[in-house]
Design an enzyme around this catalytic site. Structure first.
Site, PDB file in Angstrom:
ATOM      1  N   HIS A 152      -3.485   6.931   3.037  1.00  0.00           N
ATOM      2  CA  HIS A 152      -3.848   5.870   2.359  1.00  0.00           C
ATOM      3  C   HIS A 152      -5.272   5.100   2.699  1.00  0.00           C
ATOM      4  CE1 HIS A 152      -4.027   1.525   1.162  1.00  0.00           C
ATOM      5  NE2 HIS A 152      -3.913   1.090   2.500  1.00  0.00           N
ATOM      6  N   CYS A 184       0.818  -1.279   0.019  1.00  0.00           N
ATOM      7  CA  CYS A 184      -0.141   0.208  -0.059  1.00  0.00           C
ATOM      8  C   CYS A 184       0.895   1.382   0.057  1.00  0.00           C
ATOM      9  CB  CYS A 184      -0.792   0.020   1.335  1.00  0.00           C
ATOM     10  SG  CYS A 184      -2.080  -1.447   1.279  1.00  0.00           S
ATOM     11  N   ASN A 206     -10.359  -0.780  -0.574  1.00  0.00           N
ATOM     12  CA  ASN A 206      -8.600  -0.463  -0.434  1.00  0.00           C
ATOM     13  C   ASN A 206      -8.088  -0.916  -1.416  1.00  0.00           C
ATOM     14  OD1 ASN A 206      -5.858  -0.675   0.364  1.00  0.00           O
ATOM     15  ND2 ASN A 206      -6.594  -1.297   2.491  1.00  0.00           N
TER      16      ASN A 206
HETATM   17  O1  UT7 Z   1      -3.903  -1.517   3.468  1.00  0.00           O
HETATM   18  C1  UT7 Z   1      -3.020  -2.028   4.310  1.00  0.00           C
HETATM   19  C2  UT7 Z   1      -3.398  -1.418   5.955  1.00  0.00           C
HETATM   20  N1  UT7 Z   1      -4.702  -2.078   6.348  1.00  0.00           N
HETATM   21  C3  UT7 Z   1      -5.235  -1.470   7.146  1.00  0.00           C
HETATM   22  O2  UT7 Z   1      -4.973  -0.776   7.674  1.00  0.00           O
HETATM   23  C4  UT7 Z   1      -6.420  -2.378   7.733  1.00  0.00           C
HETATM   24  C5  UT7 Z   1      -6.524  -2.255   9.238  1.00  0.00           C
HETATM   25  N2  UT7 Z   1      -7.549  -2.974   9.975  1.00  0.00           N
HETATM   26  C6  UT7 Z   1      -8.871  -2.614   9.695  1.00  0.00           C
HETATM   27  O3  UT7 Z   1      -9.430  -2.024   8.906  1.00  0.00           O
HETATM   28  C7  UT7 Z   1      -9.743  -3.508  10.718  1.00  0.00           C
HETATM   29  O4  UT7 Z   1      -9.186  -4.101  11.597  1.00  0.00           O
HETATM   30  C8  UT7 Z   1     -10.997  -4.463  10.057  1.00  0.00           C
HETATM   31  C9  UT7 Z   1     -11.783  -3.415   9.324  1.00  0.00           C
HETATM   32  C10 UT7 Z   1     -10.262  -5.267   9.122  1.00  0.00           C
HETATM   33  C11 UT7 Z   1     -11.657  -4.924  11.197  1.00  0.00           C
HETATM   34  O5  UT7 Z   1     -12.174  -4.404  11.959  1.00  0.00           O
HETATM   35  P1  UT7 Z   1     -11.893  -4.468  13.647  1.00  0.00           P
HETATM   36  O6  UT7 Z   1     -12.701  -3.365  14.229  1.00  0.00           O
HETATM   37  O7  UT7 Z   1     -10.384  -4.440  13.926  1.00  0.00           O
HETATM   38  O8  UT7 Z   1     -12.460  -5.902  13.942  1.00  0.00           O
HETATM   39  P2  UT7 Z   1     -12.106  -7.040  14.611  1.00  0.00           P
HETATM   40  O9  UT7 Z   1     -11.352  -8.041  13.810  1.00  0.00           O
HETATM   41  O10 UT7 Z   1     -11.416  -6.528  16.083  1.00  0.00           O
HETATM   42  O11 UT7 Z   1     -13.340  -7.884  15.168  1.00  0.00           O
HETATM   43  C12 UT7 Z   1     -14.287  -7.341  16.026  1.00  0.00           C
HETATM   44  C13 UT7 Z   1     -15.443  -8.305  16.154  1.00  0.00           C
HETATM   45  C14 UT7 Z   1     -15.143  -9.677  16.260  1.00  0.00           C
HETATM   46  O12 UT7 Z   1     -16.227 -10.450  17.037  1.00  0.00           O
HETATM   47  P3  UT7 Z   1     -16.327 -10.337  19.000  1.00  0.00           P
HETATM   48  O13 UT7 Z   1     -14.840 -11.272  18.894  1.00  0.00           O
HETATM   49  O14 UT7 Z   1     -15.938  -8.728  19.324  1.00  0.00           O
HETATM   50  O15 UT7 Z   1     -17.543 -10.907  18.913  1.00  0.00           O
HETATM   51  C15 UT7 Z   1     -15.240 -10.568  14.918  1.00  0.00           C
HETATM   52  O16 UT7 Z   1     -15.352 -11.884  14.960  1.00  0.00           O
HETATM   53  O17 UT7 Z   1     -16.084  -8.320  14.658  1.00  0.00           O
HETATM   54  C16 UT7 Z   1     -16.269  -9.715  14.032  1.00  0.00           C
HETATM   55  N3  UT7 Z   1     -15.947  -9.638  12.850  1.00  0.00           N
HETATM   56  C17 UT7 Z   1     -16.723  -9.524  11.730  1.00  0.00           C
HETATM   57  N4  UT7 Z   1     -18.141  -9.234  12.021  1.00  0.00           N
HETATM   58  C18 UT7 Z   1     -18.849  -9.173  10.738  1.00  0.00           C
HETATM   59  C19 UT7 Z   1     -14.573  -9.713  12.157  1.00  0.00           C
HETATM   60  N5  UT7 Z   1     -14.699  -9.710  10.808  1.00  0.00           N
HETATM   61  C20 UT7 Z   1     -15.971  -9.479  10.717  1.00  0.00           C
HETATM   62  C21 UT7 Z   1     -16.839  -9.310   9.314  1.00  0.00           C
HETATM   63  N6  UT7 Z   1     -18.279  -9.310   9.706  1.00  0.00           N
HETATM   64  N7  UT7 Z   1     -16.209  -9.386   8.123  1.00  0.00           N
END
Ligand code: UT7
Length: 332
Positions: free
Chosen positions: A257, A121, A288
């Site tokens: 980004h 990226c 992205n």
């Molecule tokens: O381009 C390169 C650089 N990339 C980035 O900078 C990306 C950085 N990261 C992100 O954008 C975020 O971490 C994501 C958008 C990928 C995910 O968001 P998050 O707030 O970090 O979610 P998480 O992985 O901490 O998961 C939170 C909750 C979990 O459930 P519990 O354990 O709280 O009950 C996951 O199981 O959300 C759940 N979850 C989902 N729910 C619905 C994880 N993925 C999904 C999904 N749909 N796709």
């Protein structure tokens, strides 16, 4: 004593024009949620993404780059024959060798040196730094920098952590000589201790050793990347302003980004970006697109009249590696 000719070079460099290519197919969240047990609401809340563009079979890394490159040349009033180097930032050209840059240069009508760089990226901002140094160092007068991805080729639509994030597109910039500083000093670096946070799930040799080989795909430890990006990258943004000799008050435009709307907001908050500064939010419509994200986002702001010629813009890109690069530029 024998003296050698100097390679010369311009006193400064600037972006002469930006071109973009967005694939025609718009994919709303609803189309992806079933396969990952998610919802439109969750995706919008956690990432800010409403829809993205997926390339069709005829929209390749090569063709999208040529379209963006051609527009950048037109907008710069530069002919292909005037290009002295083509730098293509991508992680989704599917051939190990040769680089796709030579084919892109050829399609544009150029036989200039051409090579690919792999900085995920952060690739476009790496390319911009190289181009600025080439123009000032004298190895090129005009450089075409392309950021392009067809991430759908290496994204699993059943991977919950990435399927809704990654998308396709291309952006390009022509960099050329300038009397004033049009591209400020770069601040760039890497953190290889976090090498594993965003990567392909398997090495090709491990894939081929399997009985039923499956195409490898991107995997990401999203929340660890999120924390790093939100805080460490705001510091890099500040260092970039300091090195350029300006403050946030001097900015007109901020183009981070396009990884996640919450990261964009967190960076703007931490850096205390003032209300008058226009912030790129292309992610809502584009997802992205890795190396293409910064030029696509800046391109949209120029097309919408949000970023105007001469505006001062902070670009900051970060991603797999982990790697990052940032610079202040004048909007073409
Ligand atoms: O381009 C390169 C650089 N990339 C980035 O900078 C990306 C950085 N990261 C992100 O954008 C975020 O971490 C994501 C958008 C990928 C995910 O968001 P998050 O707030 O970090 O979610 P998480 O992985 O901490 O998961 C939170 C909750 C979990 O459930 P519990 O354990 O709280 O009950 C996951 O199981 O959300 C759940 N979850 C989902 N729910 C619905 C994880 N993925 C999904 C999904 N749909 N796709």
């Amino acid at each position: 004593m024998t003296t050698l000719n100097s390679s010369g070079g311009a006193s400064e460099a600037r972006i002469l024009g930006i071109g973009t290519y967005r694939p025609t197919r718009v994919v709303p969240n609803d189309e992806l949620v079933e396969a990952i047990d998610s919802s439109d609401e969750w995706i919008q809340q956690r990432s800010g993404i409403k829809e993205r563009r997926f390339a069709g079979p005829d929209e390749t890394v090569q063709s999208m780059s040529v379209a963006a490159g051609r527009q950048a040349l037109e907008r710069s009033s530069i002919e292909a024959a005037q290009i002295d180097c083509v730098v293509v930032a991508t992680i989704s050209h599917m051939m190990q060798t040769p680089a796709i840059a030579t084919a892109i240069a050829h399609d544009l009508g150029s036989d200039a040196p051409a090579f690919d760089i792999s900085a995920a990226c952060a690739g476009f901002c790496h390319g911009l730094a190289l181009a600025s140094d080439m123009v000032r160092g004298g190895s090129a007068k005009h450089v075409l920098v392309v950021g392009v991805e067809k991430l759908t080729d290496i994204t699993s639509l059943t991977d919950r952590g990435t399927a809704f994030i990654f998308a396709d597109g291309a952006g390009a910039a022509v960099v050329g000589p300038s009397e004033d500083v049009g591209i400020g000093p770069v601040v760039w670096g890497s953190d290889g201790e976090q090498y594993d946070l965003i990567r392909m799930n398997e090495d090709w040799r491990d894939v081929l050793a399997q009985q039923t080989p499956e195409m490898p795909h991107l995997v990401m430890q999203g929340s660890a990347v999120f924390r790093w990006a939100s805080f460490a990258m705001a510091k890099i943004g500040q260092q970039t302003l300091d090195k350029t000799g300006i403050t946030v008050d001097d900015l007109d435009v901020f183009v981070p980004h396009q990884a996640n709307m919450r990261i964009i907001d967190a960076m703007a908050r931490t850096m205390k970006i003032p209300a008058h500064v226009k912030i790129a939010r292309d992610i809502a419509q584009q997802g992205n697109t890795s190396a293409a994200s910064v030029p696509l986002a800046l391109g949209r702001m120029i097309d919408d009249g949000e970023a105007r010629t001469g505006d001062v813009a902070l670009l900051i890109a970060f991603g797999a590696g982990l790697s990052y690069a940032a610079q202040v530029v004048k909007v073409p």
